[in-house]
Design a protein around this motif. Sequence first.
Motif, PDB file in Angstrom:
ATOM      1  N   ARG A  10       0.850  -1.188   0.000  1.00 28.02           N
ATOM      2  CA  ARG A  10       0.000   0.000   0.000  1.00 28.02           C
ATOM      3  C   ARG A  10       0.892   1.246   0.000  1.00 28.02           C
ATOM      4  O   ARG A  10       1.940   1.250   0.617  1.00 28.02           O
ATOM      5  N   VAL A  11       0.416   2.291  -0.688  1.00 22.54           N
ATOM      6  CA  VAL A  11       1.132   3.570  -0.723  1.00 22.54           C
ATOM      7  C   VAL A  11       0.230   4.616  -0.094  1.00 22.54           C
ATOM      8  O   VAL A  11      -0.955   4.727  -0.449  1.00 22.54           O
ATOM      9  N   ASP A  12       0.783   5.377   0.837  1.00 19.10           N
ATOM     10  CA  ASP A  12       0.016   6.410   1.518  1.00 19.10           C
ATOM     11  C   ASP A  12      -0.258   7.563   0.562  1.00 19.10           C
ATOM     12  O   ASP A  12       0.606   7.981  -0.202  1.00 19.10           O
ATOM     13  N   GLU A  13      -1.471   8.097   0.610  1.00 25.42           N
ATOM     14  CA  GLU A  13      -1.877   9.204  -0.274  1.00 25.42           C
ATOM     15  C   GLU A  13      -1.049  10.463  -0.002  1.00 25.42           C
ATOM     16  O   GLU A  13      -0.897  11.308  -0.874  1.00 25.42           O
ATOM     17  N   ASP A  14      -0.480  10.579   1.201  1.00 28.85           N
ATOM     18  CA  ASP A  14       0.338  11.751   1.546  1.00 28.85           C
ATOM     19  C   ASP A  14       1.646  11.793   0.756  1.00 28.85           C
ATOM     20  O   ASP A  14       2.292  12.838   0.691  1.00 28.85           O
ATOM     21  N   GLU A  15       2.059  10.674   0.180  1.00 30.39           N
ATOM     22  CA  GLU A  15       3.296  10.626  -0.601  1.00 30.39           C
ATOM     23  C   GLU A  15       3.116  11.205  -2.007  1.00 30.39           C
ATOM     24  O   GLU A  15       4.082  11.427  -2.715  1.00 30.39           O
TER      25      GLU A  15
END
Length: 141
Positions: A10-15
Motif C-alpha cells: 500500500r502507498v500512503d496518499e500523503d506521498e
Amino acid sequence: MTLEITSWLRVDEDELVWKATRASGPGGQHVNKTSTAVELRFDVRGSPSLPEDVKARLETLAGSRLTLDGVLVLFSQGSRSQEMNRQDARERLIDLIRRATEKPKPRKATKPTYSSKLKRLDSKAKRGTVKSGRGRVRFDD
C-alpha cells in the motif's frame, strides 16, 4: 487514505503531490479559464512504502517520466474534468507500481541444437552464393 497496489503493498496518499494546470491543445474558451490538467509527482527513491527491489524496477519502468532526483511525474489532461484526470493519473501510477512488483523470470541459458546449427550454416552458404551471383558479369573469352 491509502492506495492499494497489491494485497501486501500500500502507498500512503500523503506521498503523492498533485498540481493542477491548464490543459494544452484545442478546447475553446473552456480550456483557457479552467485548470483541468493534472500533474502527479511521486518520490520513488524517498518512498517508505516501497521495498528496494520494487523501487529499482519502478525506476527502470518509468524511463523518461523519472526525474534525476528519482521523482516520478505523470501528467493527465485527457478529460475535461479535473477529478477524472486525477483518477486517470492515480490508476496509471497504481498500474506502473503493480508492474514493478512482478519479479522477472530468471533466464535459462540454452544451447542451439545440432540440426539448427546445420540449418543456419546451410542458409548462410545459400545466401552467399546468391549474393556472389549479383556481382559484375565477366566475359572470359
